[in-house]
Motif scaffolding. Structure first.
Motif, short mmCIF file in Angstrom:
data_model
loop_
_atom_site.label_atom_id
_atom_site.label_comp_id
_atom_site.label_asym_id
_atom_site.label_seq_id
_atom_site.Cartn_x
_atom_site.Cartn_y
_atom_site.Cartn_z
N LEU A 137 3.45 0.77 1.00
CA LEU A 137 2.44 -0.30 0.95
C LEU A 137 2.16 -0.71 -0.50
CD1 LEU A 137 -0.19 0.70 3.65
CD2 LEU A 137 1.28 -1.31 3.63
N ALA A 138 2.10 0.28 -1.38
CA ALA A 138 1.81 -0.03 -2.78
C ALA A 138 2.92 -0.91 -3.37
CB ALA A 138 1.66 1.23 -3.60
N HIS A 139 4.15 -0.62 -3.00
CA HIS A 139 5.26 -1.43 -3.53
C HIS A 139 5.28 -2.84 -2.95
CE1 HIS A 139 7.83 2.16 -5.09
NE2 HIS A 139 6.75 1.94 -5.78
N CYS A 140 4.57 -3.03 -1.84
CA CYS A 140 4.47 -4.39 -1.28
C CYS A 140 3.81 -5.32 -2.28
CB CYS A 140 3.63 -4.39 0.00
SG CYS A 140 4.54 -3.80 1.40
N LEU A 141 3.00 -4.76 -3.15
CA LEU A 141 2.32 -5.55 -4.18
C LEU A 141 3.28 -6.49 -4.89
CD1 LEU A 141 -0.19 -5.99 -6.04
CD2 LEU A 141 0.68 -4.12 -7.41
N PHE A 142 4.44 -5.98 -5.31
CA PHE A 142 5.37 -6.88 -6.00
C PHE A 142 6.52 -7.33 -5.12
CE2 PHE A 142 7.84 -3.11 -6.72
CZ PHE A 142 6.92 -2.14 -7.11
N ASN A 143 6.83 -6.58 -4.06
CA ASN A 143 7.99 -6.95 -3.25
C ASN A 143 7.72 -8.07 -2.26
OD1 ASN A 143 9.99 -5.51 -4.41
ND2 ASN A 143 9.90 -3.80 -2.99
N VAL A 144 6.50 -8.11 -1.68
CA VAL A 144 6.21 -9.17 -0.72
C VAL A 144 6.26 -10.54 -1.41
CG1 VAL A 144 4.41 -10.16 0.75
CG2 VAL A 144 5.00 -7.75 0.95
#
Lengths: 267, 290
Positions: A137-144
């Motif tokens: 979820l934290a990596h969604c910050l830049f990947n989404v």
């Protein structure tokens, strides 16, 4: 003549890229005595001990498993939520769409260092600390935002008449999207997935902050060895080599899309 | 493309909104909260107003880190962009060697940041590294752990090694989209190599080049892991960039208030520069569409 010049430039550049990697691979096959006491350009006492250490110790190899689990989770989540949003951005204009798009992009620009501590507190307070899903979820910050940006670029290339024809033929939105639209932008999805995989795989700061034991990524396991006394250079090098392999495999599979993806998907 | 006006499209955007809000807005609000309060632990907070901001704006430490950061980003862009373009122009256009170069060039991009740091840390060491060893052999006094200049050179060469390929691949993609007819026309007109580059290739690359500059600016401005692994911000503070300083402050010393105020200003600087780039970029897109 010009051709030969190009070949020379490329050879020099590729050598520049490969020599540091070669040195790492070289070291991973040496014994620690050979590394520290003599200087050799290739391993004289060839050994697989360094790899054996990693592949037999769960605290080492689980690092790889953890990394792969959260990277895959992150890629799946990012692509799933980004697909409809990218469709909306590429096909409709709606209230606040331009602002929303820029706001999404700003998250790609946020330094992870800014978010490290709040993330730690947020996920600790909801009991997700040290789980794979927290990192994903934290990596969604830049990947989404990235996935939305790439997919939007690809979707804009699909003529709108296709949508309209499908609706006239009586397809529902969901049916049309999955059966007709997604295959059309398959290469776009591949490129977006590649970038999500890449940025999640290489990130360390957030994944290290959010995990301690159960979901500890391989990159973080390595930092612990660096600071340990009696530096085990061989194992460190072997661990490094093993982190390069998944990336290299992914590149090999998407090599034909890379250049295209960069251009159309505007990264 | 003409877009249909439809506010229901918000429903399609909703999942993204929820997930990004969870992972961006909530933490950002926490940071804002910290920046305005003082704490002595136990979750007790005292209103501090703009105190931390004033402290940070006048702090020498921040100014120095910012100066180093700007210098670093400027050097990186000045090297990587021209080199990337040059490499892209020299890449094989098709065939077996084109795929080989693509795969090999993308390789550094997929190595975890700290492994990149580790590779260069080992590579540059005088006792066990190839580079350090040969430099010493040639009588060059090189030691990145003691000498600030050597540390800077190491960090910059590492970043060039790591990211030039990204610029090159983007430019390569831009070059691929130029129709052969343009080159044929140039040959008929007997245009020089420079004229071909200046009037055909550069304008066609402008769009992707801007993306490359934007990405490289953002990422070099946020750089943390690689220099941290290689130099740990040292020797002294000579390679302590903004992110490294921030993490030291927030997690090392637990100075939440100042660190949060620092974060917000840091974020705003990046946002401002990126907004300028983004505006230029969208305008460029529109012009092309005409």
């Amino acid at each position: 003549m010009r051709l030969r010049g190009s070949a020379l430039v490329m050879t020099l550049y590729l050598l520049f890229l490969l020599i540091p990697i070669y040195w790492l691979v070289n070291m991973s096959f040496k014994t620690n005595t050979e590394i520290t006491s003599t200087f050799t350009l290739f391993p004289h006492e060839f050994t697989l001990r360094n790899y054996a250490v990693i592949l037999t110790d769960p605290s080492w190899y689980m690092g790889y498993v953890n990394s792969i689990i959260y990277v895959v989770m992150n890629t799946v989540i990012s692509i799933t939520v980004a697909l409809p949003a990218a469709y909306a951005f590429s096909r409709y204009s709606f209230m606040g769409d331009k602002h929303l798009f820029f706001w999404l992009l700003t998250n790609r620009m946020a330094p992870p260092a800014v978010f490290a501590l709040p993330f730690f507190q947020l996920y600790s307070s909801v009991g997700l600390f040290d789980t794979h899903i927290a990192v994903a979820l934290a990596h969604c910050l830049f990947n989404v935002p990235l996935a939305v940006w790439i997919l939007e670029g690809f979707m804009r290339g699909v003529p709108k008449e296709i949508d309209e024809t499908a609706y006239i033929d009586g397809y529902s939105f969901g049916h049309f999207f999955i059966k007709i639209f997604m295959p059309l932008i398959a290469s776009g999805i591949g490129v977006a997935a590649f970038f999500c995989f890449m940025f999640s795989w290489v990130e360390l700061l957030l994944s290290r902050t959010l995990t301690s034991v159960n979901a500890k990524p391989i990159a973080a396991t390595m930092t612990r060895t660096v600071s340990a006394s009696g530096m085990d250079w061989g194992v460190l090098a072997a661990a490094g080599v093993l982190t390069i392999i998944p990336g290299a495999l992914v590149i090999y599979f998407v090599r034909n899309y890379i250049a295209k993806g960069f251009a159309l998907g505007r990264v | 493309m003409e877009k249909t006006q439809n506010n229901k499209a918000w429903f399609l955007v909703l999942p993204v909104l929820v997930i990004v809000a969870f992972s961006a807005v909530i933490p950002l609000m926490t940071v804002v909260n910290y920046s305005l309060n003082d704490t002595f632990g136990n979750n007790e907070f005292f209103w501090a107003g703009m105190e931390w901001f004033e402290e940070m704006v006048t702090s020498d430490r921040l100014h120095e880190a910012l100066g180093r950061q700007i210098l670093f980003s400027a050097i990186i862009l000045a090297i990587e962009v021209p080199l990337g373009i040059y490499i892209a122009l020299n890449m094989p256009k098709k065939g077996f060697w084109a795929s080989v170069s693509l795969v090999l060039m993308a390789l550094p991009l997929l190595i975890p940041f700290n492994v990149v740091g580790t590779i260069w840390q080992i590579f540059g060491r005088v006792d066990i590294g190839l580079l350090g060893h040969y430099l010493a052999e040639f009588g060059i006094d090189y030691n990145y752990t003691n000498d600030p200049l050597d540390a800077w050179i190491t960090v910059i060469v590492m970043d060039v090694w790591h990211w030039t390929s990204l610029v090159a691949l983007l430019c390569y993609a831009g070059l691929q989209s130029i129709p052969q007819a343009y080159y044929q026309a140039a040959r008929v007109d007997q245009a020089s190599r420079w004229a071909v580059f200046r009037y055909i290739e550069l304008p066609k690359m402008a769009g992707v080049l801007l993306i490359a500059v934007l990405l490289r600016f953002m990422d070099s401005f946020m750089i943390y892991t690689e220099p941290f692994v290689v130099t740990g911000g040292g020797p002294g503070n000579s390679t302590t960039f903004l992110s490294i300083d921030l993490v030291k402050m927030a997690i090392g010393q637990f100075d939440l208030g100042p660190a949060a105020a620092f974060s917000i200003m840091y974020f705003l600087v990046i946002l401002l520069v990126s907004w300028v780039f983004y505006t230029v970029m969208t305008n460029l897109d529109k012009e092309e569409g005409k």
